[in-house]
Design a protein around this motif. Structure first.
Motif, PDB file in Angstrom:
ATOM      1  N   ASN A 112       0.662  -1.250   0.055  1.00 51.16           N
ATOM      2  CA  ASN A 112       0.474  -0.012   0.137  1.00 51.16           C
ATOM      3  C   ASN A 112       1.088   1.183   0.173  1.00 51.16           C
ATOM      4  O   ASN A 112       2.461   1.176   0.352  1.00 51.16           O
ATOM      5  CB  ASN A 112      -0.907   0.050   1.643  1.00 51.16           C
ATOM      6  N   GLY A 113       0.138   2.394  -0.181  1.00 50.69           N
ATOM      7  CA  GLY A 113       0.903   3.525  -0.099  1.00 50.69           C
ATOM      8  C   GLY A 113       1.042   4.101   1.336  1.00 50.69           C
ATOM      9  O   GLY A 113      -0.408   3.695   2.033  1.00 50.69           O
ATOM     10  N   ARG A 114       0.904   5.268   1.560  1.00 53.69           N
ATOM     11  CA  ARG A 114       1.360   5.828   2.983  1.00 53.69           C
ATOM     12  C   ARG A 114       1.539   7.648   2.750  1.00 53.69           C
ATOM     13  O   ARG A 114       1.919   8.163   1.548  1.00 53.69           O
ATOM     14  CB  ARG A 114       2.630   5.623   3.645  1.00 53.69           C
ATOM     15  N   ASP A 115       0.996   8.560   3.359  1.00 52.99           N
ATOM     16  CA  ASP A 115       0.596   9.512   3.632  1.00 52.99           C
ATOM     17  C   ASP A 115       1.875  10.386   3.374  1.00 52.99           C
ATOM     18  O   ASP A 115       1.849  11.476   3.180  1.00 52.99           O
ATOM     19  CB  ASP A 115      -0.367  10.182   4.305  1.00 52.99           C
ATOM     20  N   ASP A 116       3.542   9.867   3.666  1.00 50.20           N
ATOM     21  CA  ASP A 116       4.289  10.914   3.255  1.00 50.20           C
ATOM     22  C   ASP A 116       5.053  10.019   1.965  1.00 50.20           C
ATOM     23  O   ASP A 116       5.917  10.952   1.306  1.00 50.20           O
ATOM     24  CB  ASP A 116       5.148  10.061   4.558  1.00 50.20           C
ATOM     25  N   GLY A 117       4.029   9.546   1.145  1.00 48.27           N
ATOM     26  CA  GLY A 117       5.157   9.885  -0.135  1.00 48.27           C
ATOM     27  C   GLY A 117       5.540   8.855  -0.707  1.00 48.27           C
ATOM     28  O   GLY A 117       5.585   8.513  -1.189  1.00 48.27           O
ATOM     29  N   LYS A 118       5.590   7.325  -0.456  1.00 51.63           N
ATOM     30  CA  LYS A 118       5.577   5.557  -0.198  1.00 51.63           C
ATOM     31  C   LYS A 118       5.335   4.633  -0.176  1.00 51.63           C
ATOM     32  O   LYS A 118       3.844   4.990   0.983  1.00 51.63           O
ATOM     33  CB  LYS A 118       7.015   6.063   1.370  1.00 51.63           C
ATOM     34  N   ALA A 119       5.386   3.939  -1.019  1.00 49.03           N
ATOM     35  CA  ALA A 119       4.677   2.865  -0.975  1.00 49.03           C
ATOM     36  C   ALA A 119       5.797   1.684   0.316  1.00 49.03           C
ATOM     37  O   ALA A 119       6.186   1.823  -0.119  1.00 49.03           O
ATOM     38  CB  ALA A 119       5.265   2.513  -2.484  1.00 49.03           C
ATOM     39  N   LEU A 120       4.733   0.813   0.607  1.00 51.06           N
ATOM     40  CA  LEU A 120       5.175  -0.268   1.483  1.00 51.06           C
ATOM     41  C   LEU A 120       4.583  -1.843   0.864  1.00 51.06           C
ATOM     42  O   LEU A 120       3.626  -2.175   0.812  1.00 51.06           O
ATOM     43  CB  LEU A 120       4.111   0.001   2.668  1.00 51.06           C
ATOM     44  N   LEU A 121       5.942  -2.434   1.306  1.00 49.98           N
ATOM     45  CA  LEU A 121       5.367  -4.050   0.586  1.00 49.98           C
ATOM     46  C   LEU A 121       6.195  -4.540   1.935  1.00 49.98           C
ATOM     47  O   LEU A 121       7.682  -4.411   3.044  1.00 49.98           O
ATOM     48  CB  LEU A 121       6.856  -4.117   0.030  1.00 49.98           C
ATOM     49  N   GLY A 122       5.468  -5.328   2.895  1.00 51.66           N
ATOM     50  CA  GLY A 122       6.136  -6.380   4.400  1.00 51.66           C
ATOM     51  C   GLY A 122       4.990  -7.635   3.652  1.00 51.66           C
ATOM     52  O   GLY A 122       4.228  -7.250   3.366  1.00 51.66           O
ATOM     53  N   GLY A 123       5.820  -8.327   5.254  1.00 50.16           N
ATOM     54  CA  GLY A 123       5.279  -9.780   5.062  1.00 50.16           C
ATOM     55  C   GLY A 123       6.673 -11.156   4.715  1.00 50.16           C
ATOM     56  O   GLY A 123       7.517 -10.422   6.259  1.00 50.16           O
ATOM     57  N   ARG A 124       5.918 -11.884   4.890  1.00 56.01           N
ATOM     58  CA  ARG A 124       7.695 -12.841   4.737  1.00 56.01           C
ATOM     59  C   ARG A 124       6.944 -13.272   3.397  1.00 56.01           C
ATOM     60  O   ARG A 124       6.223 -13.962   2.964  1.00 56.01           O
ATOM     61  CB  ARG A 124       7.154 -13.096   6.147  1.00 56.01           C
ATOM     62  N   TRP A 125       8.583 -14.164   2.884  1.00 57.33           N
ATOM     63  CA  TRP A 125       8.776 -15.479   1.974  1.00 57.33           C
ATOM     64  C   TRP A 125       9.055 -16.255   2.738  1.00 57.33           C
ATOM     65  O   TRP A 125       9.643 -16.452   3.479  1.00 57.33           O
ATOM     66  CB  TRP A 125       9.454 -15.372   0.480  1.00 57.33           C
ATOM     67  N   LEU A 152       9.545  -3.252   2.549  1.00 58.88           N
ATOM     68  CA  LEU A 152      10.331  -2.576   1.732  1.00 58.88           C
ATOM     69  C   LEU A 152       9.829  -0.922   2.149  1.00 58.88           C
ATOM     70  O   LEU A 152       8.665  -1.204   1.730  1.00 58.88           O
ATOM     71  CB  LEU A 152      10.514  -2.722   0.701  1.00 58.88           C
ATOM     72  N   GLU A 153      10.287   0.422   2.109  1.00 56.43           N
ATOM     73  CA  GLU A 153       9.691   1.498   2.022  1.00 56.43           C
ATOM     74  C   GLU A 153      10.668   2.304   0.246  1.00 56.43           C
ATOM     75  O   GLU A 153      11.657   2.010  -0.051  1.00 56.43           O
ATOM     76  CB  GLU A 153      10.115   2.713   2.807  1.00 56.43           C
ATOM     77  N   GLY A 179       9.061  -1.790  -5.525  1.00 55.29           N
ATOM     78  CA  GLY A 179       9.008  -2.094  -4.928  1.00 55.29           C
ATOM     79  C   GLY A 179       9.265  -4.407  -5.108  1.00 55.29           C
ATOM     80  O   GLY A 179       9.665  -4.640  -4.201  1.00 55.29           O
ATOM     81  N   LEU A 180       8.391  -4.504  -5.416  1.00 57.87           N
ATOM     82  CA  LEU A 180       7.617  -5.551  -6.153  1.00 57.87           C
ATOM     83  C   LEU A 180       9.830  -6.263  -6.869  1.00 57.87           C
ATOM     84  O   LEU A 180       9.794  -7.650  -6.850  1.00 57.87           O
ATOM     85  CB  LEU A 180       6.898  -6.480  -6.795  1.00 57.87           C
ATOM     86  N   ASP A 181       9.831  -5.787  -7.946  1.00 54.40           N
ATOM     87  CA  ASP A 181      11.236  -5.667  -8.085  1.00 54.40           C
ATOM     88  C   ASP A 181      12.739  -5.486  -7.344  1.00 54.40           C
ATOM     89  O   ASP A 181      13.434  -6.603  -7.116  1.00 54.40           O
ATOM     90  CB  ASP A 181      12.185  -4.599  -8.570  1.00 54.40           C
ATOM     91  N   ARG A 182      12.614  -4.886  -6.017  1.00 55.84           N
ATOM     92  CA  ARG A 182      13.291  -4.859  -5.407  1.00 55.84           C
ATOM     93  C   ARG A 182      13.660  -6.616  -4.443  1.00 55.84           C
ATOM     94  O   ARG A 182      15.333  -6.869  -4.101  1.00 55.84           O
ATOM     95  CB  ARG A 182      13.620  -3.590  -4.271  1.00 55.84           C
ATOM     96  N   LEU A 183      11.836  -6.070  -3.828  1.00 58.01           N
ATOM     97  CA  LEU A 183      12.013  -7.792  -3.112  1.00 58.01           C
ATOM     98  C   LEU A 183      12.029  -8.614  -4.113  1.00 58.01           C
ATOM     99  O   LEU A 183      13.433 -10.178  -3.171  1.00 58.01           O
ATOM    100  CB  LEU A 183      10.166  -7.988  -3.122  1.00 58.01           C
TER     101      LEU A 183
END
Length: 183
Positions: free
Chosen positions: A122-135, A152-153, A171-175
């Motif tokens: 999701n996005g955040r109000d500070d202009g960043k996209a967030l990806l979190g979880g586990r693999w 990841l931010e 973010g998916l690319d970085r992940l």
């Protein structure tokens, strides 16, 4: 009487002009690399994506403050988020781990499986996209081989949902790169 008709027409025109427009978004396609010669003998890995419930609702998620979360009503995913994320990650993992054959689905589930559980996408109000979880990576017998949490931010390049979707894709690319380093 004439004034009432004119007022009624003005109200009708005003109501029509304020109808919100629904926009649909899709993660950008990633070109698949050419197939390697002798690819039949490559190990096969099935990619499985699991999402937090709120991410499956259809609206693009946006975090406000520390604990607030909004699901957009007029800015929606054009495809199921789970399928879009899988499409992008299969292509990215194939780029970064070309010695493996990455699949989004398989008729025979007796192959290694990389499961990515997204609790934040999701996005955040500070202009960043967030990806979190586990693999987690399991072999064909479903024995756990590796696992790792991730967070990841990614800074959006601009404002709005277009910029957010592009940042989520980055973010998916970085992940994918991070997971590939652990293989």
């Amino acid at each position: 009487m004439k004034t009432r008709i004119i007022l009624a027409l003005l109200c009708l025109l005003t109501a029509c002009s304020s109808v919100p427009v629904t926009r649909y978004y899709r993660l950008p396609d990633v070109p698949l690399p050419p197939t390697l010669a002798g690819s039949v003998d490559r190990p096969v890995v099935l990619l499985d994506i699991k999402l937090a419930d709120f991410l499956s609702a259809g609206g693009i998620a946006y975090q406000q403050g520390e604990v607030g979360l909004t699901l957009a009503q007029q800015n929606l995913w054009a495809e199921r988020v789970q399928e879009g994320v899988k499409r992008v990650l299969v292509a990215r993992m194939q780029q970064y781990q070309p010695n493996q054959l990455w699949l989004g689905s398989a008729p025979d589930a007796r192959i290694s499986t990389l499961t990515i559980e997204l609790s934040q996408f999701n996005g955040r109000d500070d202009g960043k996209a967030l990806l979190g979880g586990r693999w987690t990576l399991r072999n064909a017998e479903q024995k756990l081989l590796m696992q790792s949490p991730f967070y990841l931010e990614v800074a959006q390049q601009g404002a709005g949902y277009d910029a957010l979707v592009l940042a989520l894709s980055e973010g998916l690319d970085r992940l994918s790169q991070n997971i590939s380093k652990d293989f």
